[in-house]
Design a protein around this motif. Structure first.
Motif, PDB file in Angstrom:
ATOM      1  N   TYR A 224      -4.754   9.234  -5.977  1.00 57.06           N
ATOM      2  CA  TYR A 224      -5.368   8.827  -4.712  1.00 57.06           C
ATOM      3  C   TYR A 224      -5.926  10.027  -3.957  1.00 57.06           C
TER       4      TYR A 224
ATOM      5  N   SER B 164      -9.211   1.225   4.539  1.00 57.69           N
ATOM      6  CA  SER B 164      -7.874   0.651   4.385  1.00 57.69           C
ATOM      7  C   SER B 164      -6.774   1.649   4.733  1.00 57.69           C
ATOM      8  N   VAL B 165      -6.972   2.927   4.393  1.00 58.54           N
ATOM      9  CA  VAL B 165      -5.922   3.898   4.703  1.00 58.54           C
ATOM     10  C   VAL B 165      -5.821   4.109   6.212  1.00 58.54           C
TER      11      VAL B 165
ATOM     12  N   LEU C 289       1.314   4.178  -3.055  1.00 58.39           N
ATOM     13  CA  LEU C 289       1.197   5.630  -2.854  1.00 58.39           C
ATOM     14  C   LEU C 289       2.546   6.329  -3.026  1.00 58.39           C
TER      15      LEU C 289
ATOM     16  N   LEU D 206      -3.517   0.615  -7.491  1.00 61.26           N
ATOM     17  CA  LEU D 206      -4.224   1.082  -6.289  1.00 61.26           C
ATOM     18  C   LEU D 206      -5.340   0.109  -5.902  1.00 61.26           C
TER      19      LEU D 206
ATOM     20  N   GLN E  69       0.836  -1.203   0.000  1.00 64.92           N
ATOM     21  CA  GLN E  69       0.000   0.000   0.000  1.00 64.92           C
ATOM     22  C   GLN E  69       0.868   1.249   0.000  1.00 64.92           C
TER      23      GLN E  69
ATOM     24  N   LEU F 239      -6.590   0.074  -1.985  1.00 65.09           N
ATOM     25  CA  LEU F 239      -6.678   1.471  -1.563  1.00 65.09           C
ATOM     26  C   LEU F 239      -7.854   2.185  -2.194  1.00 65.09           C
TER      27      LEU F 239
ATOM     28  N   ALA G 144     -11.883   6.278  -3.094  1.00 73.13           N
ATOM     29  CA  ALA G 144     -10.880   5.922  -2.088  1.00 73.13           C
ATOM     30  C   ALA G 144     -11.519   4.988  -1.062  1.00 73.13           C
TER      31      ALA G 144
END
Lengths: 111, 111
Positions: free
Chosen positions: B22, B79-80, B13, B56, B9, B61, B75
DNA sequence: ACTTTATTTTGATAATTCTAGAAATATAGT
DNA sequence: ACTATATTTCTAGAATTATCAAAATAAAGT
């Protein structure tokens, strides 16, 4: 924080070994860990470890302080906080919907 | 969350273009943005954009939902949040010092 | 000066990744 | 069936990155 900086920090954390190194330093707190201690703890060859530490240094994610012949490494807590802010703190600002129920929660709930 | 997932992940990014994509989706909120809208907004060739979106997606993500011929991208806020938790939530646990004044602040203060 | 310990740099190879044009596919309207 | 729109897959070249052994450097004790 600009996008190049943020991306280079993400990239620095984007390999399992470097993430492992970084998390070991996050766990270590203010005391930090020497390069040798990291080497023993993580089982990474010295030259490889040195390269990874350099990458994390250039990305401003860690700092190093020399104590005689050993180098103490520490996580830079300020920079990771800024990075996380950059990642999520503009959530929904382009949305025309009501943002009240925006799914993102800016407060981390560490378990 | 395991280290491979977290690293992939972070890596996803870790390129300015993908981080840009993102963040555009983070800003867009629940409505999301179509692939074409992203293409117009960011000026990235379709095939390149498609590859980045796939990266992504694989990293979990973002999500995609088809609406007729257009694909809406969003988005994945959950998960973030898990990723950020993984990054900082074990701060100082290996420290023998008093952690009361640990420099890391688990609560994000979005300005 | 010499030695030991700690870490980095060099150098070389293997592997991965980025990029985007061209062709292919998917969906729906006419 | 045909057309238009939207997006993906194929392909290939350029660029970057990971890895680690060996040599070099740094700091301090003897």
């Amino acid at each position: 924080m600009n996008i190049e900086t943020a991306a280079s920090q993400m990239e620095a954390l984007g390999k399992p070994k470097r993430l492992d190194i970084y998390r070991a330093l996050i766990r270590a707190g203010k005391e930090g860990l020497s390069v040798g201690a990291l080497q023993d703890k993580l089982g990474i060859p010295g030259s490889t470890l040195s390269h990874h530490l350099k990458t994390l240094m250039i990305a401003d994610l860690i700092t190093q302080e020399r104590q005689a012949t050993t180098l103490i490494c520490r996580a830079n807590y300020t920079s990771v906080q800024q990075l996380v802010d950059y990642l999520v703190c503009e959530c929904c600002i382009d949305s025309s919907q009501d943002n009240a129920d925006c799914e993102i929660d800016a407060s981390l709930t560490c378990s």
